[in-house]
Design an enzyme around this catalytic site. Sequence first.
Site, PDB file in Angstrom:
ATOM      1  N   HIS A  13      15.884  29.393   7.956  1.00  0.00           N
ATOM      2  CA  HIS A  13      16.675  30.008   6.677  1.00  0.00           C
ATOM      3  C   HIS A  13      17.811  30.743   7.299  1.00  0.00           C
ATOM      4  O   HIS A  13      18.614  30.274   8.218  1.00  0.00           O
ATOM      5  CB  HIS A  13      15.439  30.575   5.947  1.00  0.00           C
ATOM      6  CG  HIS A  13      16.369  31.165   4.664  1.00  0.00           C
ATOM      7  ND1 HIS A  13      17.305  30.537   4.197  1.00  0.00           N
ATOM      8  CD2 HIS A  13      15.788  31.981   3.709  1.00  0.00           C
ATOM      9  CE1 HIS A  13      17.650  31.365   2.873  1.00  0.00           C
ATOM     10  NE2 HIS A  13      16.688  32.367   2.474  1.00  0.00           N
ATOM     11  N   HIS A  43      19.783  20.693   5.440  1.00  0.00           N
ATOM     12  CA  HIS A  43      19.627  21.417   4.560  1.00  0.00           C
ATOM     13  C   HIS A  43      19.016  20.677   3.378  1.00  0.00           C
ATOM     14  O   HIS A  43      19.014  19.516   3.210  1.00  0.00           O
ATOM     15  CB  HIS A  43      21.128  21.646   3.589  1.00  0.00           C
ATOM     16  CG  HIS A  43      21.138  22.731   2.804  1.00  0.00           C
ATOM     17  ND1 HIS A  43      20.597  23.070   1.653  1.00  0.00           N
ATOM     18  CD2 HIS A  43      21.372  24.191   3.094  1.00  0.00           C
ATOM     19  CE1 HIS A  43      20.869  24.234   1.296  1.00  0.00           C
ATOM     20  NE2 HIS A  43      21.226  25.033   1.971  1.00  0.00           N
ATOM     21  N   ASP A  88      25.232  28.243   8.322  1.00  0.00           N
ATOM     22  CA  ASP A  88      25.058  29.040   9.675  1.00  0.00           C
ATOM     23  C   ASP A  88      25.719  28.453  10.708  1.00  0.00           C
ATOM     24  O   ASP A  88      25.941  29.386  11.664  1.00  0.00           O
ATOM     25  CB  ASP A  88      23.438  28.923   9.835  1.00  0.00           C
ATOM     26  CG  ASP A  88      22.674  29.822   8.687  1.00  0.00           C
ATOM     27  OD1 ASP A  88      21.903  29.336   8.057  1.00  0.00           O
ATOM     28  OD2 ASP A  88      22.963  30.992   8.678  1.00  0.00           O
TER      29      ASP A  88
END
Length: 380
Positions: free
Chosen positions: A224, A263, A317
Amino acid sequence: MSTAEKTFSKGLEGVVAAQTEMSFINGTEGILEYVGIAIGDLASQSSFEETVFLLWNKRLPTASELEAFTKDLRSHYTLCDEMITQIKSCPKDAEPMHVIRSMISMLAMYDTDPNANSVEAARQKSMRILAVTPAIVAVFDRYRRGLEIVPADPSLSFAANFLYMLNGEKPTEAMTRAFDICMITHADHGLNNSTFAARVVISTLSDVYSAITAAVGSLRGPLHGGANEGVMKMLNQIPTVDDAEAFVMNMIKNKERIMGFGHRVYKAKDPRASELMTLAKQLAEDTGNMDFYNKSNAIEKVMEREYAAKGIYPNVDFYSATTYHCIGLKLDLFTPMFVLARIAGWSGHVIEQLEDNRLFRPTTDYVGPHDVAYVSIDNR
Ligand code: SDX
């Protein structure tokens, strides 16, 4: 509910567990909107303060509303002396995410009415947590470096005040704007794991501090929010841009997860990755860090060739790592930056849950034995 009606979705994939008016995500097209406004428009034209108002009020503020909202936020920037003492009692080598999780939980003890969870009380506590968490991060980082604590400056924006408290000098316009864009793009994202954690906790009518603490605990996981640190560690292991292809191909051969890619919802490029890619390139040029940007780009090209067909693309990210590095943040402060922004989304979901609450209590599909006799310990 009969067994036939129960359907098991591992990881709750595809299960609608809440309704929200904040983020809309189209994973196939790679679309993200906050209350209907495209993330690219907000990143280029809005501010983090205005975005928080939008998420919490489901509309953009008028100029006077934004002024009042900003004034209220800034009035809560300062951490009380007792909390500073608590932070200074932490081991200097503690992981910042453990300090942040602990200190947000500790904030409840310095709230005169910590358990109040009316919608209005939740708004006030959310404002306080959002406003003061930058100070928690900055105070701990300067303490562990043996530097004087820099008090918050309420004349500065959220982004500028954090960088000022962290570095002890007013940030440039460019760095402030870059950090503000990072905060906007990380603010909310539907029912991601940490947001779900916050909703699950507040659905018992527990308190806001417990809900946000649970969310911080979830976010630090490498699958995450912790992925941005994993991306930077990967970039640091690749000697030059020419080594990127072989490095990634070796990871793929070893069936390793490439941090910053893939994802649960996006099966196209995460629109936030596109915004942050543009920002990372500009910052890398301005700060002499083009090697990090070029390595990232080379990795993205390999992954596009090898994994695009599987719907694995860069996520938020991937380029945030280079962005935070260029802003001058230490590696173990990358995920804390995600916390600073996502408190906005977590709080918005806590408020939505309180507005129309029902206790979260999923069920299980029991797959164990039945009618088993109890055998006394002497006969086992
Ligand atoms: C965030 O939910 C959100 O909205 C989160 C977030 C937010 O704003 O809150 O967007 C923020 O958390 C972004 C994600 C950051 N995490 C990472 O970058 C870690 C690396 N990515 C993964 O581990 C993975 O992609 C997840 C965890 C993000 C999603 O995983 P899923 O949906 O559970 O998919 P999966 O693990 O079942 O993988 C499906 C297939 C597998 O291959 P097979 O076993 O079917 O052959 O895809 C492969 C996986 O091995 N795969 C990857 C991969 N991600 C998935 N293979 C290599 N590298 C990867 N990064």
